[in-house]
Design a protein around this motif. Structure first.
Motif, short mmCIF file in Angstrom:
data_model
loop_
_atom_site.label_atom_id
_atom_site.label_comp_id
_atom_site.label_asym_id
_atom_site.label_seq_id
_atom_site.Cartn_x
_atom_site.Cartn_y
_atom_site.Cartn_z
N THR A 116 -13.31 -2.77 11.10
CA THR A 116 -13.56 -1.83 10.24
C THR A 116 -12.62 -1.21 9.19
N TRP A 138 -10.19 -2.36 7.66
CA TRP A 138 -9.53 -3.12 6.41
C TRP A 138 -10.12 -2.54 5.27
N LYS A 139 -11.35 -2.12 5.31
CA LYS A 139 -12.04 -1.64 4.04
C LYS A 139 -11.56 -0.45 3.48
N HIS A 140 -10.82 0.42 4.26
CA HIS A 140 -10.07 1.68 3.81
C HIS A 140 -8.73 1.36 3.14
N ASP A 186 -7.99 -0.35 0.79
CA ASP A 186 -8.40 -0.86 -0.92
C ASP A 186 -8.04 0.44 -1.85
N LYS A 187 -8.34 1.63 -1.19
CA LYS A 187 -7.96 2.79 -2.07
C LYS A 187 -6.61 3.16 -2.05
N HIS A 221 -5.68 -1.43 15.13
CA HIS A 221 -6.88 -1.24 14.03
C HIS A 221 -8.17 -2.29 14.47
N TYR A 244 0.84 -1.28 -0.07
CA TYR A 244 0.14 0.02 0.11
C TYR A 244 0.82 1.25 0.05
#
Length: 458
Positions: free
Chosen positions: A77, A79-81, A83-84, A74, A42
């Motif tokens: 919730t 984890w979904k951030h 991807d970007k 963390h 990332y």
């Protein structure tokens, strides 16, 4: 930015793009910051500026796989951030050690059991207790003319500050309230408004401490020159990566460090003054601070009510004595914080993402106590458990202690748990060893070392 070149491997078999760990290491600066989580790479260069935990943890772990640290800090919730931020690359040589695999399994089991959300009733009890203590303090100051009752009120205020600090710690780790917003409000209210210590300063330093536990040049909780030095390695005037300045070991530092095992307790009694100073320096600095205005407002509220309360005492000698008594009682907490780390293993250099569990075990010391004393230590007597699972509410730390101990035993890692007294003696020995080295003296016989440590403690 450094562009992946020869090391970039394109896999025809699965269609994924790969880079090696060596290539990832090249992206290790604030202006070019990549990390890996579960083998996916990332780019967090821009995100670091908005990261709720500040940019320091990301910068310190830049160019590495940070899976264990990410899991520790963390919720699910988060984890979904990711991807970007995905670069499209995977880590070619991504590997998971056995201890990391077991650690991640534990974290998953705790999450499935809902332990990170089950906060118990401890917060309510603590808030009621703190309210009672503050009320007793104010009543003693305003409605009593007795010198000794005034001193007792100062001691009660110090005890209240200790309990409030534990609540502020919980709020800073998002353990206290149900949502991030309420935790932020609680942190500013009980931190800035009631104790005068900025929650912004606490998060800035505390997150760095967790990530780089007991690194002499990365962990601010071990950088106390010119007053204290836990290792002779600090005599080399290391550069603090956290503060961005040299920790100069000059003649003044050498003088204080040479007698630090005698000065330790007096310093802890007035350590609060340094926290006030650090708060003010941060809030007036040019550094980007989340909610700077609210932090300044909360700090101003403290510096309004506290001097006003002290001014109601009849004369200056009583006012000074009241403040000193409150600081001395709170000093017990500063002692506890140092006991958890001062005599543990230290190292020089940045933290490594691939030995998260090992570094926490070697850099922490638990304080053994009965369960009825948990309130006094605020859960932080389980220092290793807290470092491994910083989001876990303190009501669960005692229950997971045997599990962590067993995991340490499985991998032959240290699990150090000392009584409060023994932790004091061990810390004094550590400080005395560094003091003698600062004076270029040889270490005395073990029996003399223990005797002086005992006398200093007494």
């Amino acid at each position: 930015m450094v562009s992946p070149s020869i090391e970039v491997l394109n896999s025809i078999a699965d269609g994924k793009k790969y880079i090696t760990s060596e290539e990832l290491k090249k992206h290790n600066s604030p202006n070019d910051l990549w990390i890996s989580i579960l083998g996916k790479v990332y780019n967090v260069t821009e995100w670091a500026k908005e990261h709720p935990g500040g940019d320091t943890p990301l910068v310190n772990l830049a160019g590495q796989d940070v899976t264990d640290a990410f899991i520790a800090f963390h919720p699910g919730t988060a984890w979904k951030h990711l991807d970007k931020l995905f670069t499209g690359y995977h880590l070619k040589d991504y590997q998971v050690s056995d201890v990391s695999r077991d650690y991640r399994k534990l974290a998953s089991e705790f999450a499935k059991a809902g332990m990170f959300e089950k906060k118990g009733h401890g917060v309510i009890y603590s808030l009621c207790f703190v309210s009672l203590l503050l009320s007793a303090c104010v009543y003693g100051v305003l409605y009593s003319g007795s010198f000794w009752l005034h001193m007792l009120s100062g001691a009660i205020l110090g005890l209240a500050w200790m309990q409030i600090a534990y609540l502020g710690h919980d709020a800073g780790h998002y353990q206290m309230m149900a949502t991030r917003g309420w935790n932020k409000f609680a942190g500013i209210f009980i931190g800035n408004c009631i104790t005068g210590i900025s929650i912004a300063w606490w998060k800035w330093t505390h997150n760095a401490h967790h990530i780089a536990c007991n690194s002499l040049d990365y962990d601010p909780d071990l950088q106390h020159l010119p007053m204290l030095a836990v290792s002779s390695k600090l005599f080399n005037s290391l550069t603090s990566v956290f503060y961005g300045r040299q920790l100069t070991f000059d003649p003044l530092a050498r003088f204080f460090v040479s007698y630090q095992h005698y000065l330790y307790y007096p310093i802890m009694c007035v350590a609060r003054v340094n926290l006030y100073l650090q708060t003010i320096l941060l809030l007036i600095s040019k550094r980007k601070i989340p909610d700077r205005g609210l932090n300044i407002l909360g700090t101003l509220i403290f510096w309004t009510w506290f001097p006003l309360l002290v001014s109601h005492l009849p004369n200056w000698p009583e006012r000074v004595a009241f403040v000193l008594v409150s600081f001395c009682v709170t000093g017990i907490q500063h002692i506890q914080f140092t006991l958890n780390h001062f005599s543990a293993d230290v190292y020089v250099g940045p933290p490594k993402g691939d030995n998260w569990f090992e570094k926490q075990t070697r850099g922490t010391i638990d304080i053994a106590c009965s369960s009825w004393m948990d309130w006094f230590f605020g859960g932080l007597q389980f220092q290793l458990e807290h470092h491994l699972f910083p989001r876990l509410p303190r009501c669960h730390l005692r229950s997971i202690s045997p599990i962590c101990k067993e995991l340490c035993k499985k991998y032959n890692l240290p699990y150090v748990s000392l009584s409060f007294y023994d932790a004091n003696v061990t810390t004094l020995k550590t400080l005395r060893t560094a003091a003698l080295q600062a004076r270029d003296l040889t270490n005395p016989a073990p029996q003399n070392l223990a005797w002086e440590a005992f006398n200093t403690h007494g």
